[in-house]
Design a protein around this motif. Structure first.
Motif, PDB file in Angstrom:
ATOM      1  N   THR A   3      44.013 -54.478  54.685  1.00 33.80           N
ATOM      2  CA  THR A   3      43.007 -54.588  55.721  1.00 33.80           C
ATOM      3  C   THR A   3      43.495 -54.876  57.145  1.00 33.80           C
ATOM      4  OG1 THR A   3      42.380 -56.802  55.040  1.00 33.80           O
ATOM      5  CG2 THR A   3      41.087 -55.229  54.045  1.00 33.80           C
ATOM      6  N   VAL A   4      42.728 -54.580  58.073  1.00 32.77           N
ATOM      7  CA  VAL A   4      43.323 -55.034  59.398  1.00 32.77           C
ATOM      8  C   VAL A   4      41.818 -55.480  60.115  1.00 32.77           C
ATOM      9  CG1 VAL A   4      44.879 -53.277  59.803  1.00 32.77           C
ATOM     10  CG2 VAL A   4      42.636 -52.507  60.457  1.00 32.77           C
ATOM     11  N   SER A   5      42.161 -56.267  61.145  1.00 36.21           N
ATOM     12  CA  SER A   5      41.037 -57.073  61.794  1.00 36.21           C
ATOM     13  C   SER A   5      40.262 -56.018  62.605  1.00 36.21           C
ATOM     14  CB  SER A   5      41.560 -58.206  62.614  1.00 36.21           C
ATOM     15  OG  SER A   5      42.264 -57.933  63.718  1.00 36.21           O
ATOM     16  N   PHE A   6      38.783 -56.438  62.759  1.00 35.26           N
ATOM     17  CA  PHE A   6      37.807 -55.600  63.662  1.00 35.26           C
ATOM     18  C   PHE A   6      36.863 -56.683  64.173  1.00 35.26           C
ATOM     19  CE2 PHE A   6      34.065 -53.622  64.630  1.00 35.26           C
ATOM     20  CZ  PHE A   6      34.453 -52.700  65.768  1.00 35.26           C
ATOM     21  N   ASP A 125      46.405 -41.411  71.046  1.00 38.89           N
ATOM     22  CA  ASP A 125      46.504 -42.657  70.376  1.00 38.89           C
ATOM     23  C   ASP A 125      47.774 -43.300  70.537  1.00 38.89           C
ATOM     24  OD1 ASP A 125      46.692 -44.806  68.463  1.00 38.89           O
ATOM     25  OD2 ASP A 125      45.875 -43.538  66.888  1.00 38.89           O
ATOM     26  N   ALA A 126      47.655 -44.857  70.934  1.00 41.83           N
ATOM     27  CA  ALA A 126      48.802 -45.540  71.328  1.00 41.83           C
ATOM     28  C   ALA A 126      49.867 -45.695  70.363  1.00 41.83           C
ATOM     29  CB  ALA A 126      48.252 -46.932  71.667  1.00 41.83           C
ATOM     30  N   GLU A 127      49.530 -45.306  68.930  1.00 43.55           N
ATOM     31  CA  GLU A 127      50.307 -45.356  67.860  1.00 43.55           C
ATOM     32  C   GLU A 127      51.117 -44.110  67.647  1.00 43.55           C
ATOM     33  OE1 GLU A 127      48.734 -47.076  64.289  1.00 43.55           O
ATOM     34  OE2 GLU A 127      47.300 -47.975  65.606  1.00 43.55           O
ATOM     35  N   ALA A 128      50.862 -43.028  68.220  1.00 38.34           N
ATOM     36  CA  ALA A 128      51.394 -41.807  68.511  1.00 38.34           C
ATOM     37  C   ALA A 128      51.212 -41.065  69.840  1.00 38.34           C
ATOM     38  CB  ALA A 128      50.785 -40.786  67.279  1.00 38.34           C
ATOM     39  N   VAL A 148      44.479 -51.769  68.993  1.00 35.26           N
ATOM     40  CA  VAL A 148      45.109 -50.717  67.962  1.00 35.26           C
ATOM     41  C   VAL A 148      45.227 -51.262  66.626  1.00 35.26           C
ATOM     42  CG1 VAL A 148      46.512 -50.091  70.127  1.00 35.26           C
ATOM     43  CG2 VAL A 148      47.312 -51.671  68.457  1.00 35.26           C
ATOM     44  N   THR A 149      45.303 -50.511  65.597  1.00 37.60           N
ATOM     45  CA  THR A 149      45.286 -50.692  64.379  1.00 37.60           C
ATOM     46  C   THR A 149      46.572 -51.270  64.080  1.00 37.60           C
ATOM     47  OG1 THR A 149      43.838 -48.728  64.007  1.00 37.60           O
ATOM     48  CG2 THR A 149      44.863 -49.824  61.905  1.00 37.60           C
ATOM     49  N   TYR A 150      47.672 -50.688  64.338  1.00 36.67           N
ATOM     50  CA  TYR A 150      48.858 -51.242  64.008  1.00 36.67           C
ATOM     51  C   TYR A 150      49.841 -51.664  65.402  1.00 36.67           C
ATOM     52  CZ  TYR A 150      48.101 -49.889  59.065  1.00 36.67           C
ATOM     53  OH  TYR A 150      47.587 -49.787  57.971  1.00 36.67           O
ATOM     54  N   ARG A 151      49.817 -52.981  65.609  1.00 37.70           N
ATOM     55  CA  ARG A 151      50.484 -53.240  67.076  1.00 37.70           C
ATOM     56  C   ARG A 151      51.713 -52.684  66.820  1.00 37.70           C
ATOM     57  NH1 ARG A 151      47.707 -57.822  66.431  1.00 37.70           N
ATOM     58  NH2 ARG A 151      49.299 -58.694  65.525  1.00 37.70           N
ATOM     59  N   ASP A 152      52.640 -53.031  65.827  1.00 37.31           N
ATOM     60  CA  ASP A 152      54.110 -52.508  65.750  1.00 37.31           C
ATOM     61  C   ASP A 152      54.539 -51.236  65.925  1.00 37.31           C
ATOM     62  OD1 ASP A 152      52.917 -51.927  63.241  1.00 37.31           O
ATOM     63  OD2 ASP A 152      54.637 -52.288  62.136  1.00 37.31           O
ATOM     64  N   ARG A 153      53.442 -50.467  65.582  1.00 37.61           N
ATOM     65  CA  ARG A 153      53.562 -48.773  65.901  1.00 37.61           C
ATOM     66  C   ARG A 153      53.222 -48.462  67.336  1.00 37.61           C
ATOM     67  NH1 ARG A 153      50.269 -46.081  60.488  1.00 37.61           N
ATOM     68  NH2 ARG A 153      51.252 -47.283  59.033  1.00 37.61           N
ATOM     69  N   ALA A 154      52.456 -49.361  67.686  1.00 31.74           N
ATOM     70  CA  ALA A 154      52.249 -48.949  69.329  1.00 31.74           C
ATOM     71  C   ALA A 154      53.394 -49.437  70.229  1.00 31.74           C
ATOM     72  CB  ALA A 154      50.921 -49.551  69.761  1.00 31.74           C
ATOM     73  N   LEU A 155      53.730 -50.706  69.776  1.00 32.49           N
ATOM     74  CA  LEU A 155      55.180 -51.131  70.540  1.00 32.49           C
ATOM     75  C   LEU A 155      56.425 -50.299  70.472  1.00 32.49           C
ATOM     76  CD1 LEU A 155      54.691 -54.741  69.585  1.00 32.49           C
ATOM     77  CD2 LEU A 155      54.234 -53.691  71.986  1.00 32.49           C
TER      78      LEU A 155
END
Length: 253
Positions: A3-6, A125-128, A148-155
């Protein structure tokens, strides 16, 4: 199950993107007005400080991710244009946002400010990111990384699209530096912001989500470690308004 936070609840990763798009699709027509009302205009000061630190130069290209209506991108281009170009073209910016409504809400501003040739608005998308490797000089994300869903991917995407010597800068709500200030800020957030959202935008729930997403965002030191883990060097944190907001920055060296 992962799960991720919303906001204050946890959701499946594949659900978060749609939920975030729905929030910003709802608030887009009133986004600029609500930012002014919620912050008492301080969001403009925070963005000005961010631009001061970036010191835009003629010929530079900016990727402004979660760029919304374009405050940061417009300021970047204007500031670069204040300096002698010395034969180089003026600065340019990609405003990238996952929400069509936010991009459309800012398109009229591009025209009003005469920046349509300098700004390219892209739904992405910030992740792609829809940008080539090593294609921009500066990457900014203002009040968007927590969505974003996954910050590490966005970074990692930020690192990928930056040229060597490029600058990363994230402006985001953070943790006030004293318990007293944090308590006052939380009281204001709970009592005022959803009511403003209901009265002005007709959507108290979306603004309740925004408050909750701020509270679940990691504190300054923890997020700085995430920026460093993505490959950035000389990572720095600058607190603004007693830590209500922070600028996290780093370099691709």
């Amino acid at each position: 199950m992962e799960t991720v936070s919303f906001g204050d609840r946890d959701v499946a990763p594949e659900e978060k993107g749609g939920l975030v798009r729905a929030v910003f699709g709802s608030v887009a027509p009133h986004y600029d007005l609500m930012n002014d009302l919620m912050s008492g205009g301080l969001h403009r000061v925070w963005k000005d400080v961010l631009l001061d630190r970036l010191n835009p130069q003629p010929g530079q290209t900016l990727a402004d991710v979660a760029g919304g209506t374009g405050d940061i991108a417009h300021g970047f281009i204007r500031r670069a244009g204040m300096r002698p170009a010395r034969g180089r073209n003026e600065a340019s910016a990609f405003i990238i946002d996952v929400n069509h409504a936010m991009l459309e809400a800012g398109q009229g501003r591009d025209e009003e400010e005469g920046l349509t040739e300098s700004v390219t608005r892209v739904c992405g998308d910030a992740e792609a990111l829809p940008l080539p490797d090593a294609s921009v000089d500066t990457y900014t994300i203002g009040f968007g990384i927590r969505n974003v869903t996954y910050r590490d991917r966005a970074l990692k995407e930020a690192f990928r699209v930056l040229k060597r010597g490029g600058r990363f800068a994230c402006l985001e709500f953070s943790r006030p530096i004293t318990p007293l200030i944090e308590a006052a800020y939380n009281t204001y957030s709970d009592a005022v912001i959803p009511r403003l959202g209901g009265a002005v935008a007709g959507d108290a729930d979306s603004y309740k989500y925004l408050i909750e997403s701020i509270r679940r965002f990691p504190p300054q030191e923890a997020f700085a470690a995430e920026v460093q883990a993505a490959g950035f060097s000389r990572v720095n944190v600058e607190n603004l308004t007693a830590g209500v907001v922070a600028i996290h920055s780093g370099w691709k060296i």
